[in-house]
Design a protein around this motif. Structure first.
Motif, mmCIF file in Angstrom:
data_model
loop_
_atom_site.group_PDB
_atom_site.id
_atom_site.type_symbol
_atom_site.label_atom_id
_atom_site.label_comp_id
_atom_site.label_asym_id
_atom_site.label_seq_id
_atom_site.Cartn_x
_atom_site.Cartn_y
_atom_site.Cartn_z
ATOM 1 N N PRO A 1 34.300 72.639 34.745
ATOM 2 C CA PRO A 1 32.853 72.435 34.579
ATOM 3 C C PRO A 1 32.425 70.960 34.511
ATOM 4 C CG PRO A 1 33.610 74.171 33.119
ATOM 5 C CD PRO A 1 34.835 73.581 33.756
ATOM 6 N N GLU A 2 33.223 70.107 33.906
ATOM 7 C CA GLU A 2 32.807 68.702 33.785
ATOM 8 C C GLU A 2 32.787 67.962 35.129
ATOM 9 O OE1 GLU A 2 37.070 68.718 31.965
ATOM 10 O OE2 GLU A 2 35.320 70.013 31.895
ATOM 11 N N ASN A 3 33.351 68.560 36.171
ATOM 12 C CA ASN A 3 33.326 67.935 37.506
ATOM 13 C C ASN A 3 32.201 68.489 38.386
ATOM 14 O OD1 ASN A 3 35.551 66.372 36.856
ATOM 15 N ND2 ASN A 3 37.014 67.812 37.712
ATOM 16 N N LYS A 4 31.397 69.383 37.829
ATOM 17 C CA LYS A 4 30.371 70.077 38.612
ATOM 18 C C LYS A 4 29.424 69.101 39.328
ATOM 19 C CE LYS A 4 26.797 73.586 38.286
ATOM 20 N NZ LYS A 4 26.049 74.500 37.451
ATOM 21 N N GLU A 5 29.007 68.037 38.643
ATOM 22 C CA GLU A 5 28.042 67.100 39.217
ATOM 23 C C GLU A 5 28.619 66.376 40.441
ATOM 24 O OE1 GLU A 5 25.783 63.091 37.806
ATOM 25 O OE2 GLU A 5 25.842 64.735 36.358
ATOM 26 N N ILE A 6 29.839 65.866 40.335
ATOM 27 C CA ILE A 6 30.430 65.128 41.463
ATOM 28 C C ILE A 6 30.802 66.081 42.603
ATOM 29 C CG2 ILE A 6 32.826 65.031 40.630
ATOM 30 C CD1 ILE A 6 32.710 62.033 41.709
ATOM 31 N N VAL A 7 31.212 67.304 42.271
ATOM 32 C CA VAL A 7 31.505 68.311 43.297
ATOM 33 C C VAL A 7 30.226 68.600 44.085
ATOM 34 C CG1 VAL A 7 32.117 70.736 43.675
ATOM 35 C CG2 VAL A 7 33.462 69.335 42.092
ATOM 36 N N SER A 8 29.115 68.731 43.389
ATOM 37 C CA SER A 8 27.825 68.986 44.028
ATOM 38 C C SER A 8 27.378 67.784 44.857
ATOM 39 C CB SER A 8 26.787 69.304 42.952
ATOM 40 O OG SER A 8 25.531 69.468 43.524
ATOM 41 N N LYS A 9 27.590 66.578 44.343
ATOM 42 C CA LYS A 9 27.196 65.358 45.060
ATOM 43 C C LYS A 9 27.889 65.272 46.424
ATOM 44 C CE LYS A 9 27.230 60.334 44.507
ATOM 45 N NZ LYS A 9 27.491 59.248 43.560
ATOM 46 N N TYR A 10 29.176 65.632 46.452
ATOM 47 C CA TYR A 10 29.936 65.571 47.692
ATOM 48 C C TYR A 10 29.795 66.831 48.540
ATOM 49 C CZ TYR A 10 32.320 61.164 46.789
ATOM 50 O OH TYR A 10 32.594 59.832 46.597
ATOM 51 N N GLY A 11 29.523 67.959 47.910
ATOM 52 C CA GLY A 11 29.441 69.213 48.646
ATOM 53 C C GLY A 11 30.799 69.839 48.900
ATOM 54 N N ALA A 12 31.781 69.456 48.093
ATOM 55 C CA ALA A 12 33.140 69.988 48.263
ATOM 56 C C ALA A 12 33.181 71.464 47.890
ATOM 57 C CB ALA A 12 34.115 69.196 47.395
ATOM 58 N N THR A 13 33.924 72.239 48.695
ATOM 59 C CA THR A 13 34.011 73.680 48.442
ATOM 60 C C THR A 13 35.448 74.176 48.306
ATOM 61 O OG1 THR A 13 33.932 74.123 50.809
ATOM 62 C CG2 THR A 13 31.829 74.197 49.615
ATOM 63 N N GLY A 14 36.402 73.337 48.620
ATOM 64 C CA GLY A 14 37.802 73.726 48.530
ATOM 65 C C GLY A 14 38.676 72.494 48.561
ATOM 66 N N SER A 15 39.956 72.705 48.673
ATOM 67 C CA SER A 15 40.886 71.587 48.708
ATOM 68 C C SER A 15 40.556 70.692 49.894
ATOM 69 C CB SER A 15 42.325 72.108 48.797
ATOM 70 O OG SER A 15 43.224 71.039 48.669
ATOM 71 N N SER A 16 40.346 69.418 49.617
ATOM 72 C CA SER A 16 39.872 68.507 50.662
ATOM 73 C C SER A 16 39.981 67.051 50.221
ATOM 74 C CB SER A 16 38.412 68.824 51.004
ATOM 75 O OG SER A 16 37.618 68.857 49.825
ATOM 76 N N ILE A 17 39.912 66.159 51.197
ATOM 77 C CA ILE A 17 39.822 64.725 50.943
ATOM 78 C C ILE A 17 38.436 64.282 51.383
ATOM 79 C CG2 ILE A 17 40.619 62.406 51.589
ATOM 80 C CD1 ILE A 17 42.732 63.804 49.938
ATOM 81 N N TYR B 1 29.633 53.615 48.912
ATOM 82 C CA TYR B 1 28.430 53.161 48.224
ATOM 83 C C TYR B 1 28.066 51.776 48.754
ATOM 84 C CZ TYR B 1 29.498 56.746 44.725
ATOM 85 O OH TYR B 1 29.770 57.929 44.079
ATOM 86 N N THR B 2 26.789 51.554 49.006
ATOM 87 C CA THR B 2 26.359 50.234 49.473
ATOM 88 C C THR B 2 25.581 49.522 48.367
ATOM 89 O OG1 THR B 2 24.203 50.911 50.335
ATOM 90 C CG2 THR B 2 26.105 51.160 51.816
ATOM 91 N N THR B 3 25.457 48.225 48.530
ATOM 92 C CA THR B 3 24.701 47.429 47.566
ATOM 93 C C THR B 3 23.210 47.763 47.636
ATOM 94 O OG1 THR B 3 24.576 45.635 49.182
ATOM 95 C CG2 THR B 3 26.340 45.507 47.536
ATOM 96 N N ASP B 4 22.776 48.399 48.723
ATOM 97 C CA ASP B 4 21.377 48.820 48.871
ATOM 98 C C ASP B 4 21.096 50.133 48.144
ATOM 99 O OD1 ASP B 4 21.176 46.654 50.618
ATOM 100 O OD2 ASP B 4 21.513 47.900 52.389
ATOM 101 N N GLY B 5 22.144 50.728 47.551
ATOM 102 C CA GLY B 5 21.974 51.991 46.840
ATOM 103 C C GLY B 5 22.199 53.218 47.701
ATOM 104 N N ASP B 6 22.615 53.018 48.943
ATOM 105 C CA ASP B 6 22.897 54.164 49.814
ATOM 106 C C ASP B 6 24.271 54.732 49.499
ATOM 107 O OD1 ASP B 6 20.469 54.009 51.235
ATOM 108 O OD2 ASP B 6 21.306 52.531 52.622
ATOM 109 N N PHE B 7 24.455 55.992 49.842
ATOM 110 C CA PHE B 7 25.719 56.690 49.621
ATOM 111 C C PHE B 7 26.017 57.538 50.847
ATOM 112 C CE2 PHE B 7 27.814 60.655 48.180
ATOM 113 C CZ PHE B 7 29.021 60.112 47.777
ATOM 114 N N TYR B 8 27.217 57.372 51.398
ATOM 115 C CA TYR B 8 27.662 58.150 52.550
ATOM 116 C C TYR B 8 28.895 58.953 52.127
ATOM 117 C CZ TYR B 8 24.869 54.618 54.955
ATOM 118 O OH TYR B 8 23.857 53.786 55.354
ATOM 119 N N ALA B 9 28.827 60.266 52.253
ATOM 120 C CA ALA B 9 29.964 61.125 51.909
ATOM 121 C C ALA B 9 30.468 61.801 53.168
ATOM 122 C CB ALA B 9 29.550 62.187 50.894
ATOM 123 N N GLU B 10 31.793 61.810 53.317
ATOM 124 C CA GLU B 10 32.380 62.472 54.480
ATOM 125 C C GLU B 10 33.680 63.170 54.081
ATOM 126 O OE1 GLU B 10 34.244 59.739 57.415
ATOM 127 O OE2 GLU B 10 33.722 58.176 55.964
#
Length: 120
Positions: free
Chosen positions: A58-74, A79-88
């Motif tokens: 449960p304590e990882n719920k926020e970061i899991v949601s931020k990335y959209g991870a659904t299973g075992s994955s890398i 993060y950019t200095t402009d505040g942008d975030f790119y997840a892949e």
């Protein structure tokens, strides 16, 4: 493409479940070894961070949601200095588990591109 000076930090996260198959374990271990081997100065400076995170805790719920991870994955989060975030999610690493050298070369080159600001 963003420029190198805009890259603030890169997170590499091995998301996994409570029960991990041998391939899932190797996926995360190879990533950790690659980063520790080739990016030790970036780890020391805080430019790259690596984590193993359990999707089912449960304590990882926020970061899991931020990335959209659904299973075992890398996942790689830039993060950019402009505040942008790119997840892949990188699924190509699964196909390289039988060749550690190929896995390491691929991930190393990918992270070097992200550090330089190349998001393609």
């Amino acid at each position: 493409m963003i420029n190198n000076s805009n890259v603030e930090k890169i997170e590499v996260i091995h998301f996994h479940l409570n029960q991990q198959c041998p391939s899932c374990i190797v996926l995360g271990n190879y990533a950790e070894e690659t980063i520790n081997t080739y990016f030790s100065s970036e780890i020391s400076s805080g430019k790259i961070e690596f984590k193993h995170l359990n999707l089912e805790v449960p304590e990882n719920k926020e970061i899991v949601s931020k990335y959209g991870a659904t299973g075992s994955s890398i996942w790689i989060g830039t993060y950019t200095t402009d505040g942008d975030f790119y997840a892949e999610e990188n699924v190509n690493l699964w196909y390289k588990l039988n060749n550690k050298e190929d896995y390491e070369d691929y991930l190393k080159q990918l992270l070097e591109k992200r550090l330089s600001g190349d998001m393609g």
